[in-house]
Design an enzyme around this catalytic site. Structure first.
Site, PDB file in Angstrom:
ATOM      1  N   ASN A   1       0.823  -1.232  -0.060  1.00 44.42           N
ATOM      2  CA  ASN A   1       0.049  -0.080  -0.106  1.00 44.42           C
ATOM      3  C   ASN A   1       0.905   1.274   0.008  1.00 44.42           C
ATOM      4  OD1 ASN A   1       0.670  -0.157   2.519  1.00 44.42           O
ATOM      5  ND2 ASN A   1      -1.206  -0.469   3.584  1.00 44.42           N
TER       6      ASN A   1
ATOM      7  N   ARG B   1       3.789   7.490  11.419  1.00 41.36           N
ATOM      8  CA  ARG B   1       3.132   7.006  12.538  1.00 41.36           C
ATOM      9  C   ARG B   1       3.114   8.225  13.613  1.00 41.36           C
ATOM     10  NH1 ARG B   1       1.839   3.529  10.071  1.00 41.36           N
ATOM     11  NH2 ARG B   1       2.351   1.302  10.404  1.00 41.36           N
TER      12      ARG B   1
ATOM     13  N   GLN C   1      -4.581   3.891  18.393  1.00 41.08           N
ATOM     14  CA  GLN C   1      -5.609   3.736  17.537  1.00 41.08           C
ATOM     15  C   GLN C   1      -6.446   2.595  17.795  1.00 41.08           C
ATOM     16  OE1 GLN C   1      -3.215   5.392  13.464  1.00 41.08           O
ATOM     17  NE2 GLN C   1      -3.178   3.076  13.813  1.00 41.08           N
TER      18      GLN C   1
ATOM     19  N   HIS D   1      -7.403   6.106  10.438  1.00 35.77           N
ATOM     20  CA  HIS D   1      -6.166   5.399   9.402  1.00 35.77           C
ATOM     21  C   HIS D   1      -6.560   4.772   8.228  1.00 35.77           C
ATOM     22  CE1 HIS D   1      -1.960   3.621  10.123  1.00 35.77           C
ATOM     23  NE2 HIS D   1      -2.066   4.094   8.838  1.00 35.77           N
TER      24      HIS D   1
END
Length: 386
Positions: free
Chosen positions: A147, A285, A314, A333
Site C-alpha cells: 500500500n 506514525r 488507534q 487511519h
C-alpha cells in the site's frame, strides 16, 4: 495444526456491503522498481471487495480451514478482558493491520508461549515490540510495498487539501453558503513551494515523483541517500538530517518508520526551526510527532496546517486533541487501506502464511524479524533498543 488470531477493524456501521461503487480494479504488472506483486497459490476473495473488516476476514477462512487450521477473527483488542487477550494464550499466528493495530507488547508476548509469527497485513510493524519478538524468537513479517502508492497518493491529496484550504471550503457548500472570501483567505498555490520528505523510501520517493509535475522544489533526508541519477532526474536537494532540511521547506511530509530514532522527532524545538506557516503531513506514525507540540504550533500559527491519518493510540479516543485542533485535515487511519490496497495486502498475507506453514522461506522483503534479529526490510528500515 495452528490457531491463527486475526484482528481487523469493525464492519461498516450500516453492515457489510453487498454492492460496490466499481466493478473491478485496474490491472498492475508490478510495483515501481521491479518488486513483484504478492503471489499466493490462489485467493478466495474478489479483488475490490472489503477485506480488511471483520466480515472480510482478509479472504483467509476457506484456505486456512481447508488446511486444518483454526481462524479466529475479532475487532476487540483493548484491555485484559478483550477477545484478543483471551485468544492470544494459545495462538500460533497473530495477524493485525496498522489501521487497527493489535499492540503486541512485551507483556503480551510473555502471555503467548505458542506464538511463532506476528504478521502485519499492510506496512509498518511498530505495533509489535520488536525487541520482545527477538527475545521470544517470533518471526515478524509485513506485506512490504502493498500500500505504499496508496499512502503516497493520500499524502499528495493531504498537501493539496491543506494548501488550497479545501475542507473548510467544502464545508461552506454543505452549510448552504457562498463565502468566497472566507474560503480563499487561507488558500495558496503549491507551485514554487519547497516540499521535503523525512525518508525517501518507497512512499517518500513516490510522493516526490508525484509532486514533481506541480513545479515544486523537492527536498529529502534519509539515512540511505538516493542514487545521483534519481536526484538529478527529479531535481532533489539532499539534507543530512531532518533538522537541516525543515527550515528550507514550506511543506514537510513524514514518511519514516517509527523506531527509537524517530519517536518524538517533531517536538516544540524542531517545529520552532520551521518556517512560520509550514504545512506538516504525517501518514507515517503519530508518535513521530509530539501530540501537544502539534496542537500548540497550530494554535500559534507556527504551523499553517497538519494532516494525516495516524494517531496514538488507534483508534483515537473521542477527546483526542487532534480531533478539535485548528486547521487540520485528519482522517482515521485509511491511507493504506483503500479497496485497491486491501486486495494486495490480503494476497500478501496469504502468501506469507503459505510459506510459513510449508516451512519455506518468507520473501526477504517481507521480513522484519527472523531468527532472533532484524532481517530483510527490518534490517534496512528499523532499529531496536537492544
Amino acid at each position: 495444526m495452528a490457531k491463527v488470531l486475526c484482528v481487523l477493524y469493525d464492519d461498516p456501521v450500516n453492515g457489510y456491503p453487498s454492492t460496490y461503487a466499481r466493478n473491478d480494479l485496474p490491472h498492475l504488472d508490478g510495483y515501481p522498481g521491479g518488486q513483484t506483486l504478492p503471489a499466493p497459490s490462489a485467493v478466495d476473495f474478489t479483488p475490490g471487495h472489503l477485506l480488511g473488516s471483520v466480515s472480510g476476514e482478509l479472504g483467509l477462512r476457506r484456505y486456512l480451514e481447508s488446511q486444518g487450521h483454526t481462524l479466529v477473527v475479532t475487532s476487540d483488542k483493548e484491555g485484559p478482558g478483550s477477545a484478543f487477550d483471551r485468544e492470544l494464550a494459545d495462538a500460533d499466528v497473530v495477524i493485525s493491520q496498522p489501521f487497527w493495530p493489535a499492540y503486541l507488547t512485551k507483556e503480551r508476548f510473555a502471555r503467548a508461549p505458542k506464538l511463532k509469527l506476528a504478521l502485519t497485513a499492510g506496512i509498518g510493524s511498530d505495533h509489535v515490540d520488536l525487541d520482545a519478538a527477538i527475545e521470544h524468537g517470533v518471526t515478524v513479517a509485513e506485506v512490504t510495498y502493498c500500500n505504499s502508492i496508496s499512502v503516497a497518493e493520500h499524502v499528495v491529496m493531504s498537501i493539496l487539501n491543506l494548501v488550497r484550504n479545501f475542507v473548510p471550503s467544502h464545508q461552506i457548500v454543505l452549510d448552504g453558503g457562498w463565502n468566497i472570501a472566507d474560503a480563499v483567505a487561507r488558500s495558496y498555490d503549491v507551485e514554487g513551494m519547497h516540499v521535503g520528505t523525512v525518508a525517501a523510501g518507497r512512499i517518500g520517493l513516490a510522493v516526490l515523483k508525484r509532486l514533481a509535475p506541480f513545479d515544486m522544489h523537492l527536498h529529502y533526508t534519509d539515512r540511505h541517500r538516493l542514487p545521483e541519477s534519481v536526484e538529478r532526474e527529479l531535481g532533489l536537494t539532499f539534507h543530512e538530517t531532518t533538522a537541516d532540511m525543515v527550515p528550507h521547506c514550506d511543506v514537510v511530509t513524514i514518511n519514516a518508520p517509527l523506531h527509537p530514532e524517530t519517536e518524538g522527532l517533531f517536538d516544540d524545538d524542531l517545529i520552532a526551526t520551521m518556517k512560520r506557516g509550514t504545512y506538516l503531513i504525517n501518514t507515517a506514525r503519530a508518535r513521530i510527532a509530539d501530540r501537544d507540540a502539534v496542537v500548540r504550533a497550530l494554535e500559534s500559527g507556527q504551523l499553517a496546517g497538519y494532516a494525516g491519518d495516524v494517531w496514538f493510540p488507534q483508534p483515537a479516543p473521542a477527546d483526542h486533541p487532534w480531533r478539535t485542533m485548528p486547521h487540520h485535515g485528519m482522517t482515521p487511519h485509511i491511507s493504506g487501506s483503500s479497496l485497491s490496497a486491501q486486495a494486495r495486502y490480503a494476497a500478501g498475507t496469504r502468501e506469507i502464511l503459505e510459506s510459513f506453514f510449508a516451512g519455506t522461506p518468507i520473501r526477504d522483503e517481507y521480513l522484519i524479524v527472523e531468527a532472533g534479529k532484524l532481517a530483510g526490510t527490518g534490517a534496512h528500515s528499523y532499529s531496536t533498543n537492544s
